[in-house]
Design an enzyme around this catalytic site. Structure first.
Site, PDB file in Angstrom:
ATOM      1  N   MET A  58     -16.035  17.502 -92.582  1.00 38.47           N
ATOM      2  CA  MET A  58     -16.589  18.668 -93.264  1.00 38.47           C
ATOM      3  C   MET A  58     -16.137  18.733 -94.712  1.00 38.47           C
ATOM      4  SD  MET A  58     -18.664  20.069 -91.224  1.00 38.47           S
ATOM      5  CE  MET A  58     -19.037  21.432 -92.310  1.00 38.47           C
ATOM      6  N   VAL A 134     -10.153  22.874 -92.986  1.00 36.86           N
ATOM      7  CA  VAL A 134      -9.153  22.239 -92.129  1.00 36.86           C
ATOM      8  C   VAL A 134      -9.492  22.519 -90.670  1.00 36.86           C
ATOM      9  CG1 VAL A 134      -7.406  22.385 -93.939  1.00 36.86           C
ATOM     10  CG2 VAL A 134      -7.573  24.225 -92.258  1.00 36.86           C
ATOM     11  N   GLU A 136     -10.005  23.824 -86.999  1.00 35.84           N
ATOM     12  CA  GLU A 136     -10.478  25.147 -86.575  1.00 35.84           C
ATOM     13  C   GLU A 136      -9.442  25.833 -85.684  1.00 35.84           C
ATOM     14  OE1 GLU A 136     -14.053  27.846 -86.428  1.00 35.84           O
ATOM     15  OE2 GLU A 136     -13.002  26.561 -87.839  1.00 35.84           O
ATOM     16  N   SER A 163     -16.398  28.076 -88.219  1.00 37.72           N
ATOM     17  CA  SER A 163     -17.652  28.182 -87.483  1.00 37.72           C
ATOM     18  C   SER A 163     -17.663  29.358 -86.521  1.00 37.72           C
ATOM     19  CB  SER A 163     -17.907  26.891 -86.698  1.00 37.72           C
ATOM     20  OG  SER A 163     -16.862  26.655 -85.773  1.00 37.72           O
ATOM     21  N   HIS A 184     -19.819  28.992 -93.812  1.00 31.03           N
ATOM     22  CA  HIS A 184     -19.976  28.099 -92.659  1.00 31.03           C
ATOM     23  C   HIS A 184     -21.035  27.056 -92.981  1.00 31.03           C
ATOM     24  CE1 HIS A 184     -21.363  27.532 -88.219  1.00 31.03           C
ATOM     25  NE2 HIS A 184     -20.627  26.523 -88.645  1.00 31.03           N
ATOM     26  N   ASN A 234     -23.759  30.314 -83.805  1.00 31.26           N
ATOM     27  CA  ASN A 234     -22.976  29.881 -82.645  1.00 31.26           C
ATOM     28  C   ASN A 234     -22.916  30.941 -81.557  1.00 31.26           C
ATOM     29  OD1 ASN A 234     -22.457  27.275 -83.452  1.00 31.26           O
ATOM     30  ND2 ASN A 234     -20.495  27.762 -84.405  1.00 31.26           N
TER      31      ASN A 234
END
Length: 446
Positions: A58, A134, A136, A163, A184, A234
């Site tokens: 990411m 970094v 999650e 997320s 996100h 999500n």
């Protein structure tokens, strides 16, 4: 199971319907970029330099997005090995872009020069916009934000690429929660256009305006969302997957469920997607949610087939087996009798009698649960508009654009009919999560 919506749910939209759906999504994307949470006259700050913490998948995708927009970006990565691996991945991605004619060699070199490594947090200098990318985990992110709070200039925006985690709890690790926002990004971050911009309780309108305008500059489709577990995308995915997982226990197989949803228009079904992402990712989310439910005095959910697969080391494509099996060097999902047997054993252990499941039921259970959760999210004010929900799911989760997004699609079917179908399914299955949400009932009478 009798249906309340008469037409086949996987009927292909007519060209006129596809055109109307595309126009809806185009307008919805434009509207989403103008958040109602930003008062008239409030503008964001121009971002001239950025900083990213973390150079994993990411982090490097986010850094590449900044570089592509002409923004200098400094990246802190503690591990030398991770930095070298990230540099190679960025160079490889840019080389492929040149080979495909998307950019020329000079532009590729310019983008590489815009990304440099920070030796430590103190090397971030006067960056305008920070993005934490970094692991999650709340404690890890809070530690990063506490450190950023000490080195970032007072006017800087501090963004977390989470997320699902609580942006307010992350902001509490700083002395400037008004400057904290969620960004996100979706993987791969330099390719995917969706950007959920998460607004915390203390996020200032100016901070939100800066993040939204930056998203547009990066070539993204920014959508403002509120704080809840999973935000919009999500959280709806959890509802969608819960039904798919339950259908797997009731008698369907992964290839049946994925096939039904692919015929509807998804490029991949939920189990193929899970294998691509890695089943350990989903297991970590389930474990966190189970711990939170237990802390609230609620019984934890029973183990599902994915948990059993993880116990056997079947983590998806990266291990050559998950819900499907994969041949070396080939990502084609192949049905596996072992998964069918694991599902049968798990059903028996839970006292669930397996039965034949038709494609119609698969679509109703998964898609109407998705719409139901989206409506509840709207009712809670987590999303501002129905179109925002549609943009999230069309751009980030593969909902077929020719159908205009889940909320638009449900309106074309008729929301009262969707309510009726959910009522019937809730009675037939005993699943309280299929009962029409208050948000859906409110939308259905508008």
């Amino acid at each position: 199971m009798n249906a309340s919506v008469p037409e086949p749910l996987d009927r292909r939209p007519t060209p006129e319907e596809q055109s109307a759906a595309a126009e809806h999504l185009r307008r919805a994307e434009q509207e989403a970029a103008r958040s109602r949470r930003i008062p008239e006259g409030v503008t964001g700050s121009e971002v001239e330099s950025a900083a990213v913490v973390g150079f994993g998948t990411m982090g490097r995708g986010i850094a590449m997005s900044f570089a592509a927009a002409g923004i200098e970006v400094v990246v802190y990565e503690e591990s030398d090995e991770a930095w070298v691996r990230g540099e190679a991945a960025v160079a490889g991605s840019l080389s492929r872009a040149v080979g495909r004619g998307r950019i020329d060699a000079a532009e590729a070199e310019a983008r590489l020069r815009r990304i440099r490594r920070a030796e430590g947090y103190e090397d971030f200098g006067g960056a305008d916009f920070f993005v934490e990318a970094v692991f999650e985990e709340m404690a890890v992110k809070q530690d990063v934000f506490a450190r950023l709070d000490r080195v970032a200039q007072p006017s800087a925006v501090l963004a977390t690429n989470t997320s699902s985690l609580d942006v307010d709890a992350i902001a509490a690790a700083t002395g400037r929660p008004e400057a904290v926002v969620g960004t996100h990004f979706f993987s791969p971050a330099h390719v995917m256009r969706l950007l959920e911009v998460v607004v915390g309780d203390a996020t200032s309108p100016e901070t939100l305006a800066t993040a939204m305008s930056l998203g547009v500059r990066l070539g993204k489709a920014p959508v403002p969302v509120g704080v809840c577990d999973g935000f919009v995308g999500n959280r709806m995915l959890y509802a969608y997957r819960r039904q798919a997982d339950r259908l797997l226990l009731e008698g369907a197989l992964p290839e049946q469920i994925d096939g039904a949803l692919q015929r509807f228009g998804f490029r991949m079904g939920p189990f193929a997607v899970a294998d691509l992402a890695g089943l350990d990712i989903g297991r970590a989310v389930r474990q966190r949610l189970a711990a939170e439910e237990t802390a609230r005095g609620q019984p934890p959910p029973p183990p599902n087939v994915a948990d059993r697969l993880c116990e056997r080391g079947r983590l998806g494509q990266k291990t050559g087996a998950g819900f499907y099996r994969y041949e070396p060097g080939d990502r084609t999902p192949r049905p596996d009798p072992e998964v069918a047997e694991i599902a049968r054993r798990e059903s028996a252990a839970l006292g669930i009698e397996r039965r034949d499941v038709e494609s119609r039921e698969i679509l109703e259970r998964c898609l109407f649960a998705l719409v139901n959760e989206g409506a509840e999210i709207l009712g809670e004010g987590i999303a501002e508009r129905e179109g925002d929900v549609d943009v999230v799911w069309a751009l980030g989760y593969g909902f077929p654009g020719e159908r205009g997004g889940p909320m638009y699609w449900a309106r074309q079917l008729g929301l009262p009919e969707v309510v009726s179908a959910l009522d019937r399914m809730a009675d037939a299955t005993g699943d309280p999560r299929l009962q029409p949400s208050r948000g859906l009932l409110e939308l259905a009478v508008r």
